[in-house]
Design an enzyme around this catalytic site. Structure first.
Site, PDB file in Angstrom:
ATOM      1  N   ARG A  65     -10.587 -27.579   0.310  1.00  0.00           N
ATOM      2  CA  ARG A  65      -9.511 -26.843   0.986  1.00  0.00           C
ATOM      3  C   ARG A  65      -9.883 -26.524   2.438  1.00  0.00           C
ATOM      4  O   ARG A  65      -9.674 -25.429   2.935  1.00  0.00           O
ATOM      5  CB  ARG A  65      -9.151 -25.561   0.225  1.00  0.00           C
ATOM      6  CG  ARG A  65      -8.720 -25.821  -1.208  1.00  0.00           C
ATOM      7  CD  ARG A  65      -8.215 -24.559  -1.886  1.00  0.00           C
ATOM      8  NE  ARG A  65      -6.928 -24.137  -1.338  1.00  0.00           N
ATOM      9  CZ  ARG A  65      -5.752 -24.649  -1.683  1.00  0.00           C
ATOM     10  NH1 ARG A  65      -5.687 -25.628  -2.572  1.00  0.00           N
ATOM     11  NH2 ARG A  65      -4.640 -24.198  -1.139  1.00  0.00           N
ATOM     12  N   CYS A  70      -8.061 -34.880  14.299  1.00  0.00           N
ATOM     13  CA  CYS A  70      -7.001 -35.887  14.178  1.00  0.00           C
ATOM     14  C   CYS A  70      -7.329 -37.037  13.244  1.00  0.00           C
ATOM     15  O   CYS A  70      -6.505 -37.429  12.415  1.00  0.00           O
ATOM     16  CB  CYS A  70      -6.607 -36.417  15.547  1.00  0.00           C
ATOM     17  SG  CYS A  70      -7.858 -37.467  16.358  1.00  0.00           S
TER      18      CYS A  70
END
Length: 276
Positions: A65, A70
């Site tokens: 999590r 990018c």
């Protein structure tokens, strides 16, 4: 990405499995991603390897999590969209920096996504403060978005001479509120093509990611929350802004921000290498 991994990723986003790869589905997944998966560069400062491998990205973003930058976020989001039936093309871009200077080749990874009902779209969940929704690929007009006014423009014949870039025919410029954000190539790429760019950004002293810490996401009201080093900034959708600086003796408070506001569990506060 197998069916169980797709379901786990969708649970991470808080989204249901779609029936068809439509524009409405793409818009929902895009916004859910920006709200739930932070754009962050913590791995660089925690000594963690940046691995552009689908399984390891799933372990990080879905299993642990975490967020990423990018190459990780758009790389994994593209794999999810492909598994859901969208047509996905990975594209390389170079970010405009100070005085219009372009970044390195493979500086940024963005996605061209084809839907079953509405053509092609520019999707990008890995550029920090960017559009909340995908942008129409063929539309050269201003496109209004909660994050601002965006436009996809032809790079023009002078692209090769602007800021040191090696522009090619067909390159596009992505603008936000009239300011150039990045120059986008239209040639399809593979995730492995971006390994060198990811290495440079995670190791070079010239990379902005090695010089500072950032963790940011879109908030449920359409604003943005950002922890930059030890400075927390919360901006509401109407522009109202709150800011708080945490002192050196407030590590537990900083860890609580990572945990409660970004869902990231850390054992210690990351610090920029070489910082006092």
């Amino acid at each position: 990405m197998n069916s169980a991994e797709v379901d786990a990723y969708l649970r991470r986003l808080g989204a249901a499995r779609p029936v068809r790869p439509t524009l409405d589905v793409l818009r929902e997944l895009h916004l859910c991603h920006l709200r739930t998966v932070p754009f962050e560069n913590l791995s660089i400062h925690l000594g963690e390897e940046i691995a552009l491998d689908e399984k390891r990205l799933l372990d990080k973003v879905v299993g642990a999590r975490r967020g990423g930058f990018c190459y990780e976020l758009n790389g994994l989001f593209g794999a999810l969209l492909d598994a859901l039936g969208f047509g996905v093309t990975l594209l390389a871009a170079r970010v405009h920096g100070a005085r219009g200077r372009l970044g390195i080749p493979y500086d940024h990874l963005a996605l061209r996504v084809r839907t079953a009902d509405a053509g092609d779209w520019l999707a990008d969940v890995g550029f920090g403060a960017h559009s909340h929704f995908p942008l129409a690929w063929q539309d050269r007009r201003e496109q209004d978005d909660p994050a601002g006014s965006f436009r996809i423009a032809e790079a023009g014949p002078d692209a090769a001479g602007a800021g040191g870039g090696a522009g090619e025919t067909g390159d596009l410029e992505l603008l936000k509120d009239g300011e150039r954000q990045y120059r986008l190539e239209t040639r399809p790429r593979l995730l492995a093509d971006f390994v060198t760019g990811a290495w440079w950004h995670s190791t070079s002293p010239e990379s902005p990611f090695t010089r500072k810490l950032v963790c940011t996401r879109v908030t449920e009201d359409g604003g943005r929350i950002t922890l930059s080093g030890r400075t927390l900034k919360v901006t509401a959708a109407d522009g109202a802004r709150e800011e708080r600086e945490y002192g050196e003796g407030e590590d537990e408070a900083v860890l609580a921000v990572y945990r409660e506001r970004f869902g990231i569990e850390l054992e210690s506060v990351p610090r920029v290498a070489g910082a006092a």
